[in-house]
Design a protein around this motif. Structure first.
Motif, PDB file in Angstrom:
ATOM      1  N   GLN A  21      -9.497   3.088  -6.180  1.00 42.70           N
ATOM      2  CA  GLN A  21      -9.050   2.225  -7.268  1.00 42.70           C
ATOM      3  C   GLN A  21      -7.638   1.712  -7.023  1.00 42.70           C
ATOM      4  OE1 GLN A  21     -10.891   0.682  -8.919  1.00 42.70           O
ATOM      5  NE2 GLN A  21     -10.875   0.992 -11.118  1.00 42.70           N
ATOM      6  N   ARG A  22      -6.801   2.494  -6.362  1.00 42.48           N
ATOM      7  CA  ARG A  22      -5.467   2.006  -6.012  1.00 42.48           C
ATOM      8  C   ARG A  22      -5.544   0.892  -4.959  1.00 42.48           C
ATOM      9  NH1 ARG A  22      -2.291   7.006  -4.290  1.00 42.48           N
ATOM     10  NH2 ARG A  22      -4.146   8.225  -4.778  1.00 42.48           N
ATOM     11  N   VAL A  23      -6.518   0.989  -4.050  1.00 40.88           N
ATOM     12  CA  VAL A  23      -6.741  -0.108  -3.106  1.00 40.88           C
ATOM     13  C   VAL A  23      -7.162  -1.364  -3.868  1.00 40.88           C
ATOM     14  CG1 VAL A  23      -8.102  -0.928  -1.142  1.00 40.88           C
ATOM     15  CG2 VAL A  23      -7.353   1.456  -1.219  1.00 40.88           C
ATOM     16  N   ALA A  24      -8.017  -1.178  -4.883  1.00 37.72           N
ATOM     17  CA  ALA A  24      -8.450  -2.321  -5.698  1.00 37.72           C
ATOM     18  C   ALA A  24      -7.269  -2.952  -6.429  1.00 37.72           C
ATOM     19  CB  ALA A  24      -9.515  -1.872  -6.701  1.00 37.72           C
ATOM     20  N   VAL A  25      -6.336  -2.124  -6.911  1.00 38.40           N
ATOM     21  CA  VAL A  25      -5.127  -2.652  -7.545  1.00 38.40           C
ATOM     22  C   VAL A  25      -4.307  -3.442  -6.525  1.00 38.40           C
ATOM     23  CG1 VAL A  25      -2.943  -2.033  -8.635  1.00 38.40           C
ATOM     24  CG2 VAL A  25      -5.045  -0.866  -9.327  1.00 38.40           C
ATOM     25  N   GLU A  52       0.098   5.273   2.056  1.00 41.63           N
ATOM     26  CA  GLU A  52       0.608   5.122   3.416  1.00 41.63           C
ATOM     27  C   GLU A  52      -0.182   5.941   4.437  1.00 41.63           C
ATOM     28  OE1 GLU A  52       2.834   8.317   1.232  1.00 41.63           O
ATOM     29  OE2 GLU A  52       2.345   6.221   0.848  1.00 41.63           O
ATOM     30  N   HIS A  53      -0.806   7.036   3.981  1.00 37.20           N
ATOM     31  CA  HIS A  53      -1.586   7.885   4.889  1.00 37.20           C
ATOM     32  C   HIS A  53      -3.048   7.456   4.978  1.00 37.20           C
ATOM     33  CE1 HIS A  53      -2.238   9.280   0.861  1.00 37.20           C
ATOM     34  NE2 HIS A  53      -3.131  10.173   1.232  1.00 37.20           N
ATOM     35  N   ARG A  54      -3.405   6.338   4.323  1.00 41.43           N
ATOM     36  CA  ARG A  54      -4.802   5.892   4.294  1.00 41.43           C
ATOM     37  C   ARG A  54      -4.986   4.470   4.844  1.00 41.43           C
ATOM     38  NH1 ARG A  54      -7.763  10.337   4.026  1.00 41.43           N
ATOM     39  NH2 ARG A  54      -7.830  11.345   1.979  1.00 41.43           N
ATOM     40  N   LEU A  68       0.824  -1.209   0.000  1.00 39.36           N
ATOM     41  CA  LEU A  68       0.000   0.000   0.000  1.00 39.36           C
ATOM     42  C   LEU A  68       0.861   1.262   0.000  1.00 39.36           C
ATOM     43  CD1 LEU A  68      -2.698  -1.261   2.490  1.00 39.36           C
ATOM     44  CD2 LEU A  68      -3.094  -0.692   0.083  1.00 39.36           C
ATOM     45  N   VAL A  69       1.991   1.204   0.682  1.00 43.12           N
ATOM     46  CA  VAL A  69       2.921   2.340   0.669  1.00 43.12           C
ATOM     47  C   VAL A  69       3.443   2.571  -0.744  1.00 43.12           C
ATOM     48  CG1 VAL A  69       5.192   3.135   1.441  1.00 43.12           C
ATOM     49  CG2 VAL A  69       3.583   2.146   3.087  1.00 43.12           C
ATOM     50  N   LYS A  70       3.769   1.487  -1.455  1.00 44.99           N
ATOM     51  CA  LYS A  70       4.254   1.612  -2.831  1.00 44.99           C
ATOM     52  C   LYS A  70       3.211   2.261  -3.733  1.00 44.99           C
ATOM     53  CE  LYS A  70       7.457  -2.313  -2.939  1.00 44.99           C
ATOM     54  NZ  LYS A  70       7.718  -3.649  -3.547  1.00 44.99           N
TER      55      LYS A  70
END
Length: 212
Positions: A136-140, A120-122, A114-116
């Motif tokens: 969508q980044r969480v979905a990735v 990191e702040h979420r 998740l940091v990548k």
């Protein structure tokens, strides 16, 4: 992964006609085409969600259609990651918990992933507090957490603005190039095609390469 001479019909109508497709590890390809052209059916076959009427689909030198349903289910679980147009996050789980829920290899570092992806702040936020691009980044990340061999993305930027859509597409491309995964993206957004290695078009059930 390789499709060879794949054809499929619905109600007597030919939806896919003699499709041949090879995607190498480390390659990101885009598939474009009008609605009803057969893109979704092709994605379902690649995702082991549908068996075609004819043809072969090889992963790791094995024809997956020769496997029974349980073995295909396990292959889909372990070797295929899905990213859809909508993130479909579980509303009562935090970002980190979304990954913990499905993570099989507990030695994998979900937080580092998740940091990548710039989240990191979420890590401990619920989906209602996230922007569309963050969701969508969480979905990735969810698609990547179990290190699949094949990543399938169905219109992953359709609900995003250009900047966030671009970031998601670049993340997918990086997964191919840096991690050696095979990535297939179905998209209507031609502004995103330059991050892919190849672009192929489906028209009336046939597949042709647009450029390299």
């Amino acid at each position: 992964m390789r499709l060879e001479h794949v054809s499929h019909q619905f109600d007597g109508q030919l939806v896919l006609n003699d499709i041949n497709l090879h995607v190498s590890p480390g390659e990101c390809i885009a598939i474009v085409g009008p609605s009803g052209s057969g893109k979704s059916t092709l994605l379902y076959i690649l995702g082991l969600l549908r068996k075609p009427d004819q043809g072969t689909f090889s992963m790791n030198e094995q024809d997956v259609f020769d496997l029974d349903e349980e073995k295909r289910r396990l292959l889909r679980l372990h070797e295929v990651g899905f990213v859809f147009q909508q993130a479909h996050l579980i509303p009562y789980l935090t970002v980190l918990e979304q990954l913990d829920l499905i993570q099989e290899n507990k030695d994998a570092d979900a937080k580092q992933l998740l940091v990548k992806l710039g989240l990191e702040h979420r890590l401990h936020h619920l989906p209602t507090t996230l922007s569309g691009g963050e969701k969508q980044r969480v979905a990735v990340a969810r698609a990547l957490i179990n290190s699949p061999q094949l990543i399938l993305a169905d219109e992953p930027t359709a609900s995003l603005d250009y900047e966030n859509g671009r970031r998601v597409m670049e993340l997918l491309s990086q997964q191919a190039h840096r991690e050696g995964r095979s990535v297939v993206v179905i998209t209507h957004d031609e502004r995103m095609l330059d991050v892919c290695d190849r672009v192929l078009r489906v028209i009336d059930g046939t597949l042709t390469e647009v450029n390299s």
